[in-house]
Scaffold this motif. Structure first.
Motif, PDB file in Angstrom:
ATOM      1  N   ASP A 251       0.824  -1.206   0.000  1.00  0.00           N
ATOM      2  CA  ASP A 251       0.000   0.000   0.000  1.00  0.00           C
ATOM      3  C   ASP A 251       0.862   1.262   0.000  1.00  0.00           C
ATOM      4  O   ASP A 251       0.735   2.130  -0.848  1.00  0.00           O
ATOM      5  CB  ASP A 251      -0.936  -0.024   1.220  1.00  0.00           C
ATOM      6  CG  ASP A 251      -1.980   1.065   1.180  1.00  0.00           C
ATOM      7  OD1 ASP A 251      -1.736   2.085   0.514  1.00  0.00           O
ATOM      8  OD2 ASP A 251      -3.037   0.902   1.809  1.00  0.00           O
ATOM      9  N   ARG A 367     -11.398  -6.288 -13.190  1.00  0.00           N
ATOM     10  CA  ARG A 367     -12.471  -6.012 -12.247  1.00  0.00           C
ATOM     11  C   ARG A 367     -13.699  -5.596 -13.050  1.00  0.00           C
ATOM     12  O   ARG A 367     -13.635  -4.709 -13.890  1.00  0.00           O
ATOM     13  CB  ARG A 367     -12.048  -4.899 -11.283  1.00  0.00           C
ATOM     14  CG  ARG A 367     -11.011  -5.369 -10.266  1.00  0.00           C
ATOM     15  CD  ARG A 367     -10.378  -4.221  -9.532  1.00  0.00           C
ATOM     16  NE  ARG A 367     -11.301  -3.462  -8.691  1.00  0.00           N
ATOM     17  CZ  ARG A 367     -11.678  -3.827  -7.473  1.00  0.00           C
ATOM     18  NH1 ARG A 367     -11.217  -4.948  -6.958  1.00  0.00           N
ATOM     19  NH2 ARG A 367     -12.496  -3.079  -6.759  1.00  0.00           N
ATOM     20  N   ASP A 450      -3.221  -9.757  -7.251  1.00  0.00           N
ATOM     21  CA  ASP A 450      -2.856  -8.852  -6.166  1.00  0.00           C
ATOM     22  C   ASP A 450      -4.074  -8.214  -5.513  1.00  0.00           C
ATOM     23  O   ASP A 450      -3.977  -7.637  -4.432  1.00  0.00           O
ATOM     24  CB  ASP A 450      -1.909  -7.760  -6.678  1.00  0.00           C
ATOM     25  CG  ASP A 450      -2.547  -6.906  -7.765  1.00  0.00           C
ATOM     26  OD1 ASP A 450      -3.533  -7.357  -8.381  1.00  0.00           O
ATOM     27  OD2 ASP A 450      -2.052  -5.787  -8.005  1.00  0.00           O
ATOM     28  N   ARG A 451      -5.218  -8.323  -6.162  1.00  0.00           N
ATOM     29  CA  ARG A 451      -6.460  -7.759  -5.629  1.00  0.00           C
ATOM     30  C   ARG A 451      -7.625  -8.523  -6.252  1.00  0.00           C
ATOM     31  O   ARG A 451      -7.450  -9.230  -7.244  1.00  0.00           O
ATOM     32  CB  ARG A 451      -6.566  -6.269  -5.960  1.00  0.00           C
ATOM     33  CG  ARG A 451      -6.628  -5.983  -7.450  1.00  0.00           C
ATOM     34  CD  ARG A 451      -6.490  -4.512  -7.778  1.00  0.00           C
ATOM     35  NE  ARG A 451      -7.545  -3.713  -7.166  1.00  0.00           N
ATOM     36  CZ  ARG A 451      -7.928  -2.513  -7.625  1.00  0.00           C
ATOM     37  NH1 ARG A 451      -7.330  -1.980  -8.687  1.00  0.00           N
ATOM     38  NH2 ARG A 451      -8.873  -1.851  -7.023  1.00  0.00           N
ATOM     39  N   ARG A 453     -10.371  -9.570  -8.643  1.00  0.00           N
ATOM     40  CA  ARG A 453     -10.661  -9.248 -10.050  1.00  0.00           C
ATOM     41  C   ARG A 453     -11.794 -10.170 -10.516  1.00  0.00           C
ATOM     42  O   ARG A 453     -11.595 -11.119 -11.263  1.00  0.00           O
ATOM     43  CB  ARG A 453      -9.410  -9.423 -10.916  1.00  0.00           C
ATOM     44  CG  ARG A 453      -8.272  -8.495 -10.525  1.00  0.00           C
ATOM     45  CD  ARG A 453      -7.066  -8.632 -11.442  1.00  0.00           C
ATOM     46  NE  ARG A 453      -5.944  -7.850 -10.960  1.00  0.00           N
ATOM     47  CZ  ARG A 453      -5.775  -6.548 -11.204  1.00  0.00           C
ATOM     48  NH1 ARG A 453      -6.664  -5.902 -11.940  1.00  0.00           N
ATOM     49  NH2 ARG A 453      -4.732  -5.912 -10.720  1.00  0.00           N
ATOM     50  N   ASN A 488     -15.501  -7.832  -5.056  1.00  0.00           N
ATOM     51  CA  ASN A 488     -14.490  -6.862  -5.494  1.00  0.00           C
ATOM     52  C   ASN A 488     -14.214  -5.774  -4.461  1.00  0.00           C
ATOM     53  O   ASN A 488     -13.456  -4.841  -4.732  1.00  0.00           O
ATOM     54  CB  ASN A 488     -14.919  -6.197  -6.807  1.00  0.00           C
ATOM     55  CG  ASN A 488     -14.561  -7.028  -8.027  1.00  0.00           C
ATOM     56  OD1 ASN A 488     -13.600  -7.784  -8.011  1.00  0.00           O
ATOM     57  ND2 ASN A 488     -15.341  -6.881  -9.090  1.00  0.00           N
ATOM     58  N   SER A 490     -13.256  -3.675  -0.778  1.00  0.00           N
ATOM     59  CA  SER A 490     -12.203  -3.631   0.238  1.00  0.00           C
ATOM     60  C   SER A 490     -12.567  -4.511   1.427  1.00  0.00           C
ATOM     61  O   SER A 490     -11.693  -5.089   2.078  1.00  0.00           O
ATOM     62  CB  SER A 490     -12.000  -2.191   0.716  1.00  0.00           C
ATOM     63  OG  SER A 490     -11.495  -1.397  -0.325  1.00  0.00           O
ATOM     64  N   LEU A 493     -11.409  -7.994   0.685  1.00  0.00           N
ATOM     65  CA  LEU A 493      -9.962  -8.131   0.787  1.00  0.00           C
ATOM     66  C   LEU A 493      -9.540  -8.292   2.245  1.00  0.00           C
ATOM     67  O   LEU A 493      -8.717  -9.146   2.586  1.00  0.00           O
ATOM     68  CB  LEU A 493      -9.286  -6.911   0.167  1.00  0.00           C
ATOM     69  CG  LEU A 493      -7.801  -7.044  -0.157  1.00  0.00           C
ATOM     70  CD1 LEU A 493      -7.567  -8.154  -1.159  1.00  0.00           C
ATOM     71  CD2 LEU A 493      -7.263  -5.726  -0.691  1.00  0.00           C
ATOM     72  N   ARG A 508       0.326 -10.680  -3.771  1.00  0.00           N
ATOM     73  CA  ARG A 508      -0.601 -11.558  -4.483  1.00  0.00           C
ATOM     74  C   ARG A 508      -1.247 -12.544  -3.516  1.00  0.00           C
ATOM     75  O   ARG A 508      -0.675 -12.922  -2.509  1.00  0.00           O
ATOM     76  CB  ARG A 508       0.130 -12.314  -5.600  1.00  0.00           C
ATOM     77  CG  ARG A 508       0.649 -11.420  -6.713  1.00  0.00           C
ATOM     78  CD  ARG A 508       1.362 -12.229  -7.764  1.00  0.00           C
ATOM     79  NE  ARG A 508       2.490 -12.952  -7.187  1.00  0.00           N
ATOM     80  CZ  ARG A 508       3.069 -14.015  -7.742  1.00  0.00           C
ATOM     81  NH1 ARG A 508       2.609 -14.495  -8.875  1.00  0.00           N
ATOM     82  NH2 ARG A 508       4.095 -14.600  -7.163  1.00  0.00           N
ATOM     83  N   ARG A 573      -8.176  -0.379  -0.239  1.00  0.00           N
ATOM     84  CA  ARG A 573      -6.752  -0.674  -0.224  1.00  0.00           C
ATOM     85  C   ARG A 573      -6.304  -1.125  -1.607  1.00  0.00           C
ATOM     86  O   ARG A 573      -7.047  -1.706  -2.360  1.00  0.00           O
ATOM     87  CB  ARG A 573      -6.447  -1.791   0.785  1.00  0.00           C
ATOM     88  CG  ARG A 573      -6.714  -1.406   2.221  1.00  0.00           C
ATOM     89  CD  ARG A 573      -6.206  -2.488   3.153  1.00  0.00           C
ATOM     90  NE  ARG A 573      -7.009  -3.699   3.065  1.00  0.00           N
ATOM     91  CZ  ARG A 573      -6.615  -4.877   3.533  1.00  0.00           C
ATOM     92  NH1 ARG A 573      -5.427  -5.001   4.080  1.00  0.00           N
ATOM     93  NH2 ARG A 573      -7.384  -5.942   3.441  1.00  0.00           N
ATOM     94  N   LYS A 574      -5.021  -0.855  -1.893  1.00  0.00           N
ATOM     95  CA  LYS A 574      -4.471  -1.274  -3.176  1.00  0.00           C
ATOM     96  C   LYS A 574      -4.252  -2.771  -3.218  1.00  0.00           C
ATOM     97  O   LYS A 574      -4.326  -3.393  -4.257  1.00  0.00           O
ATOM     98  CB  LYS A 574      -3.125  -0.564  -3.417  1.00  0.00           C
ATOM     99  CG  LYS A 574      -3.246   0.945  -3.578  1.00  0.00           C
ATOM    100  CD  LYS A 574      -1.869   1.553  -3.775  1.00  0.00           C
ATOM    101  CE  LYS A 574      -1.939   3.082  -3.843  1.00  0.00           C
ATOM    102  NZ  LYS A 574      -0.597   3.676  -3.968  1.00  0.00           N
ATOM    103  N   SER A 575      -3.887  -3.356  -2.098  1.00  0.00           N
ATOM    104  CA  SER A 575      -3.604  -4.789  -2.090  1.00  0.00           C
ATOM    105  C   SER A 575      -3.852  -5.345  -0.711  1.00  0.00           C
ATOM    106  O   SER A 575      -4.055  -4.622   0.237  1.00  0.00           O
ATOM    107  CB  SER A 575      -2.151  -5.053  -2.514  1.00  0.00           C
ATOM    108  OG  SER A 575      -1.245  -4.488  -1.616  1.00  0.00           O
TER     109      SER A 575
END
Length: 575
Positions: A251, A367, A450-451, A453, A488, A490, A493, A508, A573-575
């Protein structure tokens, strides 16, 4: 069925192998600083006296040397060191390294620990006070089915057996009650179904004192994500089982609190974002939650427990309620069945269009929708059909061009013995799934990303084995939109990282069936569902949603709605 010999174990400790062979045979020697870390943690659970210490896959003796030096530094009596390995060169190297170790005696044997007998007169036969080891890491696919089954039978293991699972079972049988196990191994056993048998063994035989998931720290030269377990042989006493997890921070939004040597920082109780070796790491601390061996071993904290409790109160179902989650096709001969273009073949070898289907791979997984990039567009020769609801191979006499093409590759395809043994036609795909299911509306996502999708596919395309898919022909538009919005988000995640923890390198994750089927789904009002459907539709219709400012705003708004439905507040978050 007793395993009389284990060539893979012998290969797994051969110091002369090149890098490719070493990786294949599980040869990952322990770096000195990591060996010292394991030794210190094990010694921290012991009271001073002379110990009999075993490393059953000792390699060059690094862990035994670290334990002896650590014991001397802590002013313990010199230990008796015993090392076993199948490689003569490794034993020779260990003998040189341990010649001046602060030990009362050093016994080294070139033997196979998994098959050696017991001789009560042999000082190396055990039982042992301490076992400290980095056993060879060789997965079922490399061991082979016959060896894996033999190991499973010999040591009472189930599921996918890794060589280090067998080592832990054998070590447990040789460890004194009250003795200490210092285990350095792959962290896969923490989260995978294949690790369930090992988790069961550990829970049944040990009090688990400390667990360190060292994640993508790259403390090994090889691409192994290591874990360290310190446990005492005997009945579990319960209480606070320390669990520390460290992964690279992708991040970058949170300032680092310290710049440290990573292992020193871990032992000094640091938490949060730290800088080490030119990288940023997030150190999380809590306790081990092991409700059942069937579930991943999870790190929990008071804050995380409250968060999960709130999520559960707002959950009314799971993603798996929409339908079964399946992995994509596995041809086991991709270069034969899958091509970017079939039109460059001579016409007589160009399979009939009826057998060529568009293929969704991780390269096009985006995504909300599949990416439209011709360079990544592939199609598959799919020689299966559904007749009266039953899958069967097509009759190639009706497809002469496909028959001619496949005939050119017949030798390679017939080498797949498992196809023949399963009573299947030589030209079949190994895992084709059900042909009629491809046409239905489905959620698709990549195995590794990594996120999240996730996207909805309406094209009837086949899904490749590097992706998973969920066919939901009977679900409403609202249910499907809500599912992809949650998947998809946050929220998803954070839930995934907290409850599944299946992290790889560089942020990842593996988004696989056993975790995704339990992803919570919330209740939503008709007004909220209409908003969600409209936003998901907007994101689906945008050609490159991840590049569009308008879609970024829609994603943020949709993320907020999902968090609200679960009664929480999440920061994207980005990842």
């Amino acid at each position: 069925m007793k395993l009389s010999t284990l060539e893979t174990a012998k290969a797994a400790n051969t110091s002369g192998h090149d890098q490719t062979s070493r990786k294949r045979h599980g040869v990952h020697y322990t770096p000195s600083d990591l060996a010292e870390f394991v030794a210190r943690r094990a010694l921290g659970r012991l009271k001073p006296r002379e110990f009999v210490v075993l490393d059953p896959a000792c390699g060059n003796g690094e862990l035994l040397l670290a334990f002896a030096n650590g014991a001397a530094k802590a002013k313990f009596p010199a230990p008796r060191l015993i090392g076993i390995d199948t490689d003569k060169e490794a034993i020779t190297a260990a003998r040189k390294r341990l010649a001046k170790a602060p030990a009362s005696s050093v016994t080294l044997r070139c033997e196979d620990f998994l098959t050696r007998g017991t001789d009560d007169t042999d000082p190396a036969s055990g039982p042992y006070d301490v076992i400290i080891s980095n056993p060879p890491y060789v997965r079922t696919q490399v061991l082979g089915t016959e060896r894996a089954q033999a190991l499973a039978y010999q040591f009472g293991l189930t599921g996918r057996v890794d060589l280090y699972h067998a080592f832990v079972a054998a070590m447990t049988a040789k460890l004194q009650m009250g003795g200490i196990l210092g285990l350095l191994c792959s962290n896969r056993f923490l989260t995978t179904r294949g690790g369930q048998s090992l988790r069961s063994l550990l829970i049944a035989n040990y009090d688990l004192e400390e667990l360190w998931d060292l994640g993508d720290t790259k403390l090994f030269g090889a691409a192994v994500l290591p874990a360290v377990l310190i446990a005492q042989r005997g009945d579990a006493r319960g209480g606070d089982r320390s669990f520390v997890r460290v992964y690279e921070d992708q991040d970058g939004s949170t300032p680092a609190t310290a710049k440290v040597s990573l292992l020193a920082g871990l032992e000094n109780g640091l938490e949060g974002i730290v800088k080490a070796n030119g990288r940023r790491f997030n150190i999380e601390r809590g306790r081990l939650l092991d409700e059942t061996p069937k579930r991943p071993w999870r790190l929990t904290s008071a804050e995380g427990w409250k968060w999960l409790a709130k999520v559960r109160r707002h959950s009314t179902g799971q993603l798996g309620d929409l339908g079964p989650i399946r992995v994509g096709i596995k041809t086991t001969a991709d270069s034969v069945f899958i091509r970017a273009s079939w039109s460059d073949l001579p016409e007589r070898l160009r399979p009939e269009e009826d057998l060529l289907r568009p293929l969704l791979t991780h390269r096009v997984a985006g995504r909300w929708r599949a990416k439209e990039n011709s360079a990544d567009t592939w199609s598959v020769l799919y020689p299966h059909e559904s007749v009266d609801g039953r899958r069967q191979a097509v009759d190639l006499t009706h497809f002469p061009r496909a028959a001619a093409y496949l005939e050119q590759h017949r030798t390679r395809l017939e080498e797949r013995d498992y196809i023949r043994k399963a009573g299947r036609a030589w030209y079949e795909i190994w895992v084709p799934q059900q042909p009629e299911a491809w046409a239905a509306r489905k959620l698709v996502w990549p195995d590794i990303s990594d996120r999240p999708r996730f996207f909805i596919d309406l094209t009837g395309a086949v899904v490749n084995g590097d992706c998973y898919w969920l066919s939901c022909p009977n679900a409403s538009d609202e249910e499907v939109a809500l599912a992809v919005a949650v998947a998809n988000s946050s929220f998803a995640l954070r839930y995934y990282d907290m409850c599944c923890g299946n992290r790889l390198y560089a942020g990842r994750r593996r988004f696989i069936t056993q975790y995704l089927q339990e992803l919570p789904m919330p209740a939503a009002s008709s007004t909220q569902l209409r908003e969600i459907v409209a936003m998901v539709d907007q994101l689906q219709r945008t050609k490159e949603p991840e590049m569009s400012p308008a879609c970024s705003e829609a994603e943020v708004a949709l993320d907020a709605i999902v968090s609200e439905l679960f009664g929480i507040k999440e920061t994207p978050r980005k990842s």
